[in-house]
Design a protein around this motif. Structure first.
Motif, mmCIF file in Angstrom:
data_model
loop_
_atom_site.group_PDB
_atom_site.id
_atom_site.type_symbol
_atom_site.label_atom_id
_atom_site.label_comp_id
_atom_site.label_asym_id
_atom_site.label_seq_id
_atom_site.Cartn_x
_atom_site.Cartn_y
_atom_site.Cartn_z
ATOM 1 N N THR A 1 0.853 -1.176 0.000
ATOM 2 C CA THR A 1 0.000 0.000 0.000
ATOM 3 C C THR A 1 0.891 1.227 0.000
ATOM 4 O OG1 THR A 1 -1.614 -1.219 1.272
ATOM 5 C CG2 THR A 1 -1.855 1.178 1.217
ATOM 6 N N PRO A 2 0.736 2.077 -1.021
ATOM 7 C CA PRO A 2 1.609 3.255 -1.064
ATOM 8 C C PRO A 2 1.264 4.215 0.066
ATOM 9 C CG PRO A 2 -0.035 3.347 -2.818
ATOM 10 C CD PRO A 2 -0.199 2.033 -2.137
ATOM 11 N N GLU A 3 2.292 4.791 0.602
ATOM 12 C CA GLU A 3 2.106 5.803 1.633
ATOM 13 C C GLU A 3 1.537 7.051 0.969
ATOM 14 O OE1 GLU A 3 2.651 5.591 4.956
ATOM 15 O OE2 GLU A 3 3.087 3.466 4.614
ATOM 16 N N PRO A 4 0.551 7.677 1.589
ATOM 17 C CA PRO A 4 0.024 8.894 0.981
ATOM 18 C C PRO A 4 1.093 9.982 0.948
ATOM 19 C CG PRO A 4 -0.972 8.498 3.140
ATOM 20 C CD PRO A 4 -0.101 7.335 2.818
#
Length: 175
Positions: free
Chosen positions: A87-90
């Protein structure tokens, strides 16, 4: 015996042997004890063969179209487990110091449009997207600037000129 009768008897015996072999093969196949491969395992003496036990991986061993061999020969290999995507970090939204209003749209690095201030106009940089906001600097005519963000309708852009963040009206910029 005549030669013709000998040939007929030989053929009759061969047909009888073939018929008996076919019956034995069919019984073994229906019982699920025939693996269809040469050198396959045979039950040891004293082992009993149960015709009521279903073959492995078979829902209905009495089905007309089923063969024990087709169940294993048509197995689809399991797909390897997919590695879940991380999950990409915002991406943190930058906050530009000195502005009364932050942009509603931020441009990613490498996707930032560049503009040139129109000739004959020194453009006032403002603290927000409108002339009612304080003047915080000025950009000389024909100066190139990079937009960092924009307001909702795109009529004003945030730029950094000489270390100061400010809003410029896009009407006075050439893209």
């Amino acid at each position: 015996m005549s030669e013709i009768r000998k040939k007929a008897m030989t053929r009759l015996v061969l047909c009888a042997v073939a018929l008996v072999a076919s019956i034995i093969f069919s019984v073994l196949l229906l019982n699920g004890t025939f693996d269809g491969q040469t050198g396959g395992s045979q039950p040891a003496s004293g082992d009993t063969i149960s015709s009521s036990a279903p073959a492995e991986g078979v829902d209905d061993p009495t089905a007309d179209s089923f063969t024990a061999e087709s169940a294993s020969a048509e197995e689809v290999p399991a797909e390897p487990e997919a590695t879940p995507e991380p999950t990409p970090e915002p991406t943190p939204v930058p906050e530009y110091e000195g502005l009364s209003v932050q942009p509603t749209t931020y441009y990613n690095e490498g996707e930032q449009p560049t503009y040139t201030v129109t000739d004959g106009n020194n453009l006032n940089m403002r603290g927000g997207p409108g002339t009612d906001y304080d003047k915080i600097g000025q950009v000389p005519a024909s100066t190139g600037v990079t937009a960092l963000g924009t307001n909702e309708d795109g009529s004003w852009v945030v730029v950094n000129y000489n270390g100061t963040y400010g809003w410029l009206k896009t009407e006075f910029l050439n893209g």
